[in-house]
Each structure stands twice: as structure tokens, then as C-alpha cells.
Scaffold this motif. Sequence first.
Motif, PDB file in Angstrom:
ATOM      1  N   GLY A   1      -3.689  31.952 -18.760  1.00 42.00           N
ATOM      2  CA  GLY A   1      -3.672  31.488 -17.472  1.00 42.00           C
ATOM      3  C   GLY A   1      -3.452  30.082 -17.234  1.00 42.00           C
ATOM      4  N   PRO A   2      -4.256  29.140 -17.580  1.00 40.09           N
ATOM      5  CA  PRO A   2      -4.116  27.915 -17.390  1.00 40.09           C
ATOM      6  C   PRO A   2      -2.807  27.219 -17.898  1.00 40.09           C
ATOM      7  CG  PRO A   2      -6.374  28.294 -18.216  1.00 40.09           C
ATOM      8  CD  PRO A   2      -5.750  29.525 -18.598  1.00 40.09           C
ATOM      9  N   MET A   3      -2.228  27.961 -18.853  1.00 42.54           N
ATOM     10  CA  MET A   3      -0.934  27.227 -19.248  1.00 42.54           C
ATOM     11  C   MET A   3       0.068  27.864 -18.042  1.00 42.54           C
ATOM     12  SD  MET A   3      -1.197  25.749 -22.217  1.00 42.54           S
ATOM     13  CE  MET A   3       0.644  26.036 -22.961  1.00 42.54           C
ATOM     14  N   LEU A   4      -0.275  29.000 -17.673  1.00 35.97           N
ATOM     15  CA  LEU A   4       0.971  29.545 -16.774  1.00 35.97           C
ATOM     16  C   LEU A   4       0.614  28.593 -15.302  1.00 35.97           C
ATOM     17  CD1 LEU A   4       2.901  31.446 -15.614  1.00 35.97           C
ATOM     18  CD2 LEU A   4       1.148  32.882 -15.277  1.00 35.97           C
ATOM     19  N   GLY A   5      -0.545  28.412 -15.109  1.00 37.62           N
ATOM     20  CA  GLY A   5      -0.708  27.789 -13.725  1.00 37.62           C
ATOM     21  C   GLY A   5      -0.182  26.347 -13.732  1.00 37.62           C
TER      22      GLY A   5
ATOM     23  N   PRO B   1      -7.359  24.287 -14.148  1.00 36.67           N
ATOM     24  CA  PRO B   1      -7.113  23.039 -14.547  1.00 36.67           C
ATOM     25  C   PRO B   1      -6.314  22.118 -13.370  1.00 36.67           C
ATOM     26  CG  PRO B   1      -6.258  24.560 -16.346  1.00 36.67           C
ATOM     27  CD  PRO B   1      -6.694  25.313 -14.968  1.00 36.67           C
ATOM     28  N   GLU B   2      -5.762  22.973 -12.451  1.00 36.15           N
ATOM     29  CA  GLU B   2      -4.961  22.144 -11.574  1.00 36.15           C
ATOM     30  C   GLU B   2      -5.542  21.729 -10.215  1.00 36.15           C
ATOM     31  OE1 GLU B   2      -2.010  20.871 -11.946  1.00 36.15           O
ATOM     32  OE2 GLU B   2      -1.869  21.726 -13.937  1.00 36.15           O
ATOM     33  N   LEU B   3      -6.969  22.682  -9.790  1.00 36.45           N
ATOM     34  CA  LEU B   3      -7.634  22.392  -8.845  1.00 36.45           C
ATOM     35  C   LEU B   3      -8.208  21.072  -8.433  1.00 36.45           C
ATOM     36  CD1 LEU B   3      -9.564  25.775  -8.485  1.00 36.45           C
ATOM     37  CD2 LEU B   3      -7.316  25.126  -7.226  1.00 36.45           C
ATOM     38  N   PRO B   4      -8.492  20.421  -9.511  1.00 38.08           N
ATOM     39  CA  PRO B   4      -9.080  18.798  -9.213  1.00 38.08           C
ATOM     40  C   PRO B   4      -7.737  18.120  -8.848  1.00 38.08           C
ATOM     41  CG  PRO B   4     -10.021  19.495 -11.386  1.00 38.08           C
ATOM     42  CD  PRO B   4      -8.966  20.529 -11.155  1.00 38.08           C
TER      43      PRO B   4
END
Length: 394
Positions: free
Chosen positions: A154-158, A36-39
Amino acid sequence: MESNTLQPHHQYFTFQFGLLCVSNFLFSASFNMMIPELPGYLTRIGGAEYKGLIIALFTLMAGISRPFSGKLTDTIGRVPVMVFGSLVCVVCSLLYPVLTSVAGFLLLRFVHGFSTGFKPTATAAYGADVVHESRRGEAMGALAIGYTIGASAGPMLGSYLVNNFGYNPMFYVSAFLALGSVIILYNVKETLPTARKFKWSDLQIQRSDIFDASALRPAIITLLLCFSIGTILTIAPDFSEHLGLHNKGTFFAFFTVASLFIRFVAGKISDQYGRVPVLIGSSAALVVAMAILSLAGSVPVMLAGSVLYGLSWGINSPVITAWTVDLCEPENRGKAIASMYIALEVGIGTGALFSSWIYHNDARYFVWAFATPAVLSLVACLLLVKWNNKRASA
């Protein structure tokens, strides 16, 4: 003919199987936490126009590596291939804070694809090794639970780490989780009876090593349905932010939690009623889910689409894997599973590129970006109906 002699009542969920599920959780959380954060990260370092390559490069390498992982899984064993896949995650996660140019980032995304090119192939083969064919779908679903929990948490943690501490801590935590997966795998016993040491000649791929013909139908359906994954992974973060949902991992958490719950029963149902009939229902659900997302104008509607999407994929993933194993010879399990996964990578990669091209950083085009995989999923559904009718009339 099946090479294992396990009986239908055999309890496949042993301590070793549990270790593999934990390893799956850590591996999945490691690379999914970044998605979710890479863009946003790529935009920050000056590469906003390359968002479609975040997933496309990753899946391209995963697809290229599949023939190698399939062959190695059937020769040197399941465990070494899984270890290599997890180690790639460790190394790449540690290098993201070092290679901070756009070119460096894109190179890492390409290399990072080795991870999913290797570990899932060997993991699925391991699962097929330890269960009787009458419970194969159930085992594939159980094996995927750890992966799904990781894809949810994972995405929530990231997103939490980025929002509170920045990008680099997220990369370091990702490396730590992948290292945990490696450590656990060193305690998992090999299931390939003929496993031997690696030889450099094992990397010589013949044409016959690239694709197993028995996996053709599962591969076609996988390619059509996985176009939606590339779309979701590429534009869902921007779509979330567009609708006012700033923790971009929330969308992924909703669909992976839904996927988790349905996995408990999906494979078992396919063991009872057949792979193709179950896939007809799940692909139809995927059509509806993508249609909902294409029309969503609020966070609740978007999350409803996310949940239905998760329910569909919670069924699709273990059932397609079990279907692939059903159709292949036991000695070619690694190659057949790799063949199906090649189609998965092609579907995800093309979905990522095409959706990015349609969206083009303009919110007006979200509707068309989500509608395209809905159409392809409908094609998959119609093919499944056709094949099921032919089988019924035979």
C-alpha cells in the motif's frame, strides 16, 4: 473452557479463511497507502503544524469505537462488523478530495478511525473461532499475512500514485481497494453461532462492556510497545526525506516485508514455547530497532532499523492477540480483543502526538523522538521478564 471442538490437526486454512485473508489485504492496503503521503498533503493544504494529529485523531476514534465493536462482534456477529469497518474506508477515501480544508481533513481522519476500530476486532475473533487453541498463535499469524502484505504494498503504491498522478488518484484507488474488501466479505460465512440482527440497544455501552479484565496484561504490553508505531507513522516519512529517500513508502515496505516473513513462524513458535517468552525476545528486538533508528545517519542504516522493527512487530502482533484470546472466556472474545486494541490505539495516538511534539519539524530532534519508544519498549521487556519469572517459580 473452549467452546469449539476442533482438533489440533484441524486445517483451519479453508477457502473461507483464504477469502478473509484477501479481504484483509485490500483493507490494509486501502488505508496504509495514504500514511506516507498524508504529512505532505497536510502541509500542502496549510496544516503542517498538525502532523501529529494525522495518526492521533485516527487512533482516537478507533479507541473510542472499540467497546462498540467488541460488543457488536459478540452479538450481531463477526462479518457485519468487518463489513462496516471496510465501508468506512470507502466513504472516507472518496471524501478526502472533497473536504480540502485543514478542518475538513482532520475531521475525516477522525471518522476514518472507525475502520480500524471495527474490522480488526472482528477479524481476530473470527480467527479464534475457527482454530483449536493449540494452533491459535499460528492462525493469528496466518490471518495477519494478508494485512501485512497490504501494509507493505500500500505505501509503495500510494507514493507512486502521488509522485506520478497526484493525491486525488491515490484517494480514489484507496476507495476502490476498500470496496473490494467489502465485496469479498459478503462471501464469508459467519462463525458466531448466536449471531442475531442488529438492534439500536446494542449501542448502549455499560461500564462492563468497555474493558475485559482478562486482557489487562496484554493491554499493558501493547500500550508500551505501540508507542513506537505512533512515532514511526508520524515522523518516518519526514525522516526518510531528510536522509534522501524520496519514495516515503520504502521505509514502510521494508519493515512490513520483514514482518510478513516472520509471521509465518512467529505464532507457531509461541504455540510451542509460550506467549510471554516469545514476547520477551521480540520486545528486546524492538528496543534495538528504535535505538538504531535514533542513531541512523544514512538510508542503509535507517532501512536496517526498519527491517529489525518489522521482525519485532511480525512477532508481537499475532502473539499478543493469541495471548489475549488465551486469557479470556470464549463468549467474551470480541470484548477482550477490543480491550487489547484500546491499549493499542492509546499507545499509537500518544506516540504520534508526543513524537510530533519532540520532533517539531526540526531534524535535530529525530534522535530523541526515536529514543523515547526505545525506553518504553525496554520497560515492557522488563515487565514480561518479571511475569515470566513469577510464573516459572509458582
